[in-house]
Design a protein around this motif. Structure first.
Motif, PDB file in Angstrom:
ATOM      1  N   ILE A  39      40.662  44.552  36.558  1.00 33.27           N
ATOM      2  CA  ILE A  39      41.512  45.252  37.523  1.00 33.27           C
ATOM      3  C   ILE A  39      42.440  44.246  38.196  1.00 33.27           C
ATOM      4  O   ILE A  39      41.990  43.224  38.708  1.00 33.27           O
ATOM      5  N   PHE A  40      43.726  44.537  38.204  1.00 30.97           N
ATOM      6  CA  PHE A  40      44.711  43.604  38.741  1.00 30.97           C
ATOM      7  C   PHE A  40      45.210  43.967  40.134  1.00 30.97           C
ATOM      8  O   PHE A  40      45.885  43.174  40.772  1.00 30.97           O
ATOM      9  N   ASP A  41      44.946  45.174  40.596  1.00 25.97           N
ATOM     10  CA  ASP A  41      45.356  45.516  41.955  1.00 25.97           C
ATOM     11  C   ASP A  41      44.301  46.411  42.582  1.00 25.97           C
ATOM     12  O   ASP A  41      43.355  46.838  41.939  1.00 25.97           O
ATOM     13  N   TYR A  71      38.108  44.588  21.617  1.00 26.07           N
ATOM     14  CA  TYR A  71      39.044  45.202  22.554  1.00 26.07           C
ATOM     15  C   TYR A  71      40.506  44.840  22.312  1.00 26.07           C
ATOM     16  O   TYR A  71      41.365  45.259  23.087  1.00 26.07           O
ATOM     17  N   GLY A  72      40.769  44.018  21.296  1.00 26.81           N
ATOM     18  CA  GLY A  72      42.130  43.529  21.137  1.00 26.81           C
ATOM     19  C   GLY A  72      42.526  42.590  22.253  1.00 26.81           C
ATOM     20  O   GLY A  72      43.708  42.479  22.607  1.00 26.81           O
ATOM     21  N   ALA A  73      41.552  41.883  22.832  1.00 26.96           N
ATOM     22  CA  ALA A  73      41.818  41.014  23.967  1.00 26.96           C
ATOM     23  C   ALA A  73      42.708  39.844  23.564  1.00 26.96           C
ATOM     24  O   ALA A  73      42.546  39.266  22.487  1.00 26.96           O
ATOM     25  N   ALA A  74      43.633  39.492  24.435  1.00 27.19           N
ATOM     26  CA  ALA A  74      44.555  38.386  24.183  1.00 27.19           C
ATOM     27  C   ALA A  74      44.061  37.122  24.868  1.00 27.19           C
ATOM     28  O   ALA A  74      43.564  37.161  25.996  1.00 27.19           O
ATOM     29  N   TYR A  75      44.213  35.992  24.197  1.00 26.40           N
ATOM     30  CA  TYR A  75      43.842  34.694  24.738  1.00 26.40           C
ATOM     31  C   TYR A  75      44.975  33.691  24.518  1.00 26.40           C
ATOM     32  O   TYR A  75      45.916  33.946  23.759  1.00 26.40           O
ATOM     33  N   SER A  76      44.859  32.548  25.163  1.00 24.65           N
ATOM     34  CA  SER A  76      45.779  31.432  24.997  1.00 24.65           C
ATOM     35  C   SER A  76      45.063  30.315  24.243  1.00 24.65           C
ATOM     36  O   SER A  76      43.850  30.363  24.027  1.00 24.65           O
ATOM     37  N   PRO A  98      47.086  29.324  36.098  1.00 25.57           N
ATOM     38  CA  PRO A  98      46.227  30.498  36.285  1.00 25.57           C
ATOM     39  C   PRO A  98      45.192  30.689  35.188  1.00 25.57           C
ATOM     40  O   PRO A  98      44.207  31.389  35.372  1.00 25.57           O
ATOM     41  N   VAL A  99      45.396  30.057  34.031  1.00 22.66           N
ATOM     42  CA  VAL A  99      44.544  30.315  32.873  1.00 22.66           C
ATOM     43  C   VAL A  99      43.440  29.278  32.721  1.00 22.66           C
ATOM     44  O   VAL A  99      42.368  29.583  32.200  1.00 22.66           O
ATOM     45  N   TRP A 100      43.689  28.074  33.180  1.00 31.89           N
ATOM     46  CA  TRP A 100      42.766  26.960  32.974  1.00 31.89           C
ATOM     47  C   TRP A 100      41.991  26.630  34.252  1.00 31.89           C
ATOM     48  O   TRP A 100      42.449  26.916  35.352  1.00 31.89           O
ATOM     49  N   PRO A 101      40.821  25.986  34.112  1.00 36.09           N
ATOM     50  CA  PRO A 101      40.131  25.488  35.311  1.00 36.09           C
ATOM     51  C   PRO A 101      41.039  24.522  36.078  1.00 36.09           C
ATOM     52  O   PRO A 101      41.863  23.828  35.477  1.00 36.09           O
ATOM     53  N   THR A 119      46.430  35.040  29.746  1.00 41.27           N
ATOM     54  CA  THR A 119      47.666  34.548  29.157  1.00 41.27           C
ATOM     55  C   THR A 119      48.704  34.359  30.257  1.00 41.27           C
ATOM     56  O   THR A 119      48.494  34.762  31.415  1.00 41.27           O
ATOM     57  N   SER A 120      49.832  33.801  29.888  1.00 40.72           N
ATOM     58  CA  SER A 120      50.906  33.569  30.855  1.00 40.72           C
ATOM     59  C   SER A 120      51.494  34.867  31.378  1.00 40.72           C
ATOM     60  O   SER A 120      52.171  34.880  32.412  1.00 40.72           O
ATOM     61  N   ALA A 121      51.248  35.980  30.691  1.00 34.03           N
ATOM     62  CA  ALA A 121      51.797  37.264  31.129  1.00 34.03           C
ATOM     63  C   ALA A 121      50.929  37.956  32.167  1.00 34.03           C
ATOM     64  O   ALA A 121      51.367  38.915  32.809  1.00 34.03           O
ATOM     65  N   ASP A 122      49.703  37.491  32.362  1.00 34.83           N
ATOM     66  CA  ASP A 122      48.775  38.124  33.296  1.00 34.83           C
ATOM     67  C   ASP A 122      49.033  37.641  34.717  1.00 34.83           C
ATOM     68  O   ASP A 122      49.176  36.441  34.960  1.00 34.83           O
ATOM     69  N   ASP A 123      49.045  38.582  35.652  1.00 33.13           N
ATOM     70  CA  ASP A 123      49.329  38.254  37.050  1.00 33.13           C
ATOM     71  C   ASP A 123      48.389  39.022  37.971  1.00 33.13           C
ATOM     72  O   ASP A 123      48.793  39.961  38.660  1.00 33.13           O
TER      73      ASP A 123
END
Length: 503
Positions: free
Chosen positions: A236-238, A370-375, A23-26, A276-280
């Motif tokens: 927005i996730f939903d 924003y404190g944005a999280a990345y991998s 989900p995170v990579w091309p 990140t792996s936690a994002d869905d």
């Protein structure tokens, strides 16, 4: 391996710190026989040898595929309820002439919010009728250019803009189509469906002012009212907030129909991606169907025709197409004390490994803003070393210059390794700066095993070109002239692509 007490609760220890979570990579991301990261069929090692680091890499195939998928999802969902959907690519996420052409090729319109973005789209050959302009404080020059070019829509954000746009249209002998931005009172991030639309923000007008604004717009023959525009947030996730916002806007839409046509409704964008792996995030097709169903239900309740519905995605198209490549400069272990549990417990010490790279907040401001999280992943090789918790830091003179706050990477990460940070296609290049007099990195498009520079990197000469101390005589005792060439800002950059591989 057990998780480090210094790691955030959501970050799991990966079974394989070399793996590239889908989900995170091309979708083209892979590793070659030597373990090096490959994007769009091009090895990270080849890219950095040719263009240097830091380097923005954009997977053309991923960007185009996501553009097609988003367009198809909204068209299908809204055809099912008897209407059409328009999709504007939100240029603020990442806009170059090449990207504008990709989006136009794939059937998307372009959404611009400044004179610069507007000129990029126009000079890229995008049909002006397929360009929209918005912003809370559009200059007279921006308004004039938009009307003169024949833009398909200009978004009105305040009372004074009605007169300004009408005056420009009258002077130029045009009838300008306009939307009105309103605040629905729905907050995407918290899903706090407020009972009132009295929002404390710079964009748009209150819903209870909509009728007055529409009457004023319709009083000018040089203006044609397209409909309402709303944007409730980002990442927005939903679809719950978007569906509620649509329902509220359709109340105003139905009221406006009493005084004349209202052919469209623009619900904005903000659809999220995985960083990140936690994002869905919810798949875009599911979002589109849910929003379409909500629009159909509300139009039925209000007994009004379903309008054409427009959307403005940016991040969800270009975000995952981008990967930034860095070179590791230093690796440093820092002992951090963690408070023990209970009154008598002693604090314990744990290691946080700082991995510093040759870029930072000048090429990705989102973590600092924003404190944005990345991998992150090592891009030059695979490793059998156990994973270790790291914090990827930039090279700027700021303690908050963090690229990736927390990630597990192979414990043998070392100076000279290439590091890749995925999902940097949106709001990284577009927010980049020259802080600490660092040049902005080049942007390279990859596709089918080939690479093409689409924005060249900045050199020292580029950086100093506007400093008049180096372009004019600063004074009688210190005449200075620009040098014909300047030292590079990356090691080693390529300011122009070799002709033999241009596409």
């Amino acid at each position: 391996m057990t998780a480090s007490p210094l790691a955030p609760a959501w970050l799991e220890v990966p079974a394989d710190p070399n793996a590239l979570p889908a989900p995170v990579w091309p979708r083209s991301a892979d590793r070659d026989g030597r373990g090096a990261l490959v994007i769009g069929g091009v090895s990270a090692a080849v890219l950095t040898e040719r263009y240097g680091t830091p380097l923005y890499v954009v997977d053309e195939g991923e960007a185009r595929t996501r553009a097609r998928e988003v367009l198809a999802a909204f068209r299908s969902a809204f055809e099912a309820i008897g209407t059409r959907a328009k999709v504007y690519y939100a240029g603020k996420a990442f806009l170059t002439g090449t990207v504008a052409r990709w989006m136009a090729d794939e059937g998307l319109a372009i959404d611009a919010c400044s004179l610069g973005e507007l000129e990029v789209a126009l000079r890229a050959g995008v049909d002006p009728a397929r360009i929209g302009l918005h912003g809370n404080n559009k200059s007279l020059a921006e308004i004039d250019r938009a009307v003169e070019a024949g833009l398909g829509a200009v978004v009105i954000d305040s009372w004074v803009e009605i007169e300004r746009i009408a005056a420009a249209a009258e002077r130029l002998g045009r009838v300008q189509q306009v939307r009105l931005r309103v605040n629905s009172g729905v907050h995407a991030h918290t899903h706090d469906f407020l009972a009132t639309a009295h929002e404390d923000q710079k964009f748009g007008v209150r819903l209870d002012q909509a009728a007055e604004y529409v009457t004023r717009i319709r009083s000018f023959p040089a203006l044609s009212f397209l409909g309402f525009h709303c944007h409730i947030g980002s990442q927005i996730f939903d679809s719950g907030g978007l569906a509620e916002s649509a329902a509220r806007l359709l109340e105003a839409h139905a009221a406006a129909l009493q005084g004349g046509p209202v052919p469209e409704l623009n619900l904005g964008g903000g659809f999220g991606i995985a960083y990140t792996s936690a994002d869905d995030p919810t798949p875009i097709a599911d979002l589109a169907r849910t929003i379409a169903d909500a629009v159909a239900l509300e139009c039925s309740r209000l007994d009004v025709p379903v309008p054409v519905v427009a959307f403005e995605p940016g991040r969800s198209i270009i975000g995952t197409a981008g990967v930034t490549l860095y070179t590791v400069g230093t690796v440093k272990d820092v002992l951090v004390q963690v408070a023990g549990e209970g009154a008598e417990a002693r604090p314990t010490e744990h290691v946080r490994r700082y991995v510093s790279v040759d870029g930072g907040m000048s090429d990705n401001a989102r973590p600092a803003l924003y404190g944005a999280a990345y991998s992150a992943r090592i891009a030059s090789r695979e490793s059998a070393a156990d994973p270790a918790l790291v914090r990827v830091a930039g090279k700027h003179c700021e303690s908050g210059d963090i690229v990736v706050d927390a990630e597990y990477l192979p414990g043998d990460i070392a100076p000279g390794d290439l590091l890749a940070v995925p999902a940097t296609g949106a709001y990284c290049w577009s927010l980049s700066s020259n802080y600490n007099h660092l040049g902005r990195p080049p942007v390279v498009a990859v596709s089918a095993g080939e690479s093409t520079m689409i924005v060249r990197g900045e050199t020292i000469d580029d950086l100093l070109a506007r400093d008049l101390a180096f372009t004019t005589h600063a004074g009688p005792s210190s005449p200075t002239e620009p040098s014909p060439t300047g030292p590079p800002l990356a090691d080693p950059p390529l300011t122009d692509p070799p002709e033999e591989t241009d596409r």
